[in-house]
Design a protein around this motif. Sequence first.
Motif, short mmCIF file in Angstrom:
data_model
loop_
_atom_site.label_atom_id
_atom_site.label_comp_id
_atom_site.label_asym_id
_atom_site.label_seq_id
_atom_site.Cartn_x
_atom_site.Cartn_y
_atom_site.Cartn_z
N UNK A 1 47.59 32.09 43.21
CA UNK A 1 47.02 31.87 41.88
C UNK A 1 45.49 31.95 41.87
N UNK A 2 44.82 31.28 42.80
CA UNK A 2 43.35 31.30 42.84
C UNK A 2 42.83 32.69 43.15
N UNK A 3 43.52 33.43 44.01
CA UNK A 3 43.11 34.79 44.32
C UNK A 3 43.25 35.69 43.10
N UNK A 4 44.29 35.45 42.29
CA UNK A 4 44.44 36.21 41.05
C UNK A 4 43.27 35.92 40.12
N UNK A 5 42.82 34.66 40.11
CA UNK A 5 41.66 34.30 39.30
C UNK A 5 40.42 35.06 39.74
N UNK A 6 40.19 35.13 41.03
CA UNK A 6 39.03 35.87 41.52
C UNK A 6 39.18 37.38 41.34
N UNK A 7 40.41 37.86 41.42
CA UNK A 7 40.65 39.28 41.15
C UNK A 7 40.25 39.62 39.72
N UNK A 8 40.68 38.79 38.78
CA UNK A 8 40.34 39.01 37.37
C UNK A 8 38.85 38.81 37.12
#
Length: 171
Positions: free
Chosen positions: A81-88
């Motif tokens: 989830x946190x990596x998806x946040x940084x991806x976005x």
Amino acid sequence: MFHRNIKILLTVLIFALAVWQFTENNIGNGIFLCLVSLLPLALYFRNEYILLAFLQMRKQNFPGAQKWLAKIKNPETALIKKQQGYYNYLQGLMVAQTNLNQAEKFFKKAIELGLNMDMDLAVAKLNLAGIALSRRRKLEATNLINEVKKLDKQGMLKEQITMMKDQMKRI
């Protein structure tokens, strides 16, 4: 890039091999394998492509950062989830110069998914405030700027905040 489940499996297998080396009285090999097992575990929490994209962003190489981000296929399944946040967050920074509609979606999704560092969250909200200001949504921009002030504990965004406030006075 390995899938996140494969990284966990690889960590467990290497650690099991380390335990086996300890039982065989090969203490040096066991210690080395314990240390090696930490690498896939660290990459589970910090995606290697996102780290490389951040490195390219630091060098102001936007096409290079975009290249690394493009290598992440299916970010919803491949990233936590946190990596998806940084991806976005990174995608929003990339498209902020060209497409404000898409950048706004990326920043909102990044804030929704969560970012680890307050500074990253402050930058995302500051960009959202700039987008809201460009669309003449003064109330939303004011709320976002107030949130940015609370998040910016080191005062690194103080100059940008004052510029935004000056632009708001003109509207």
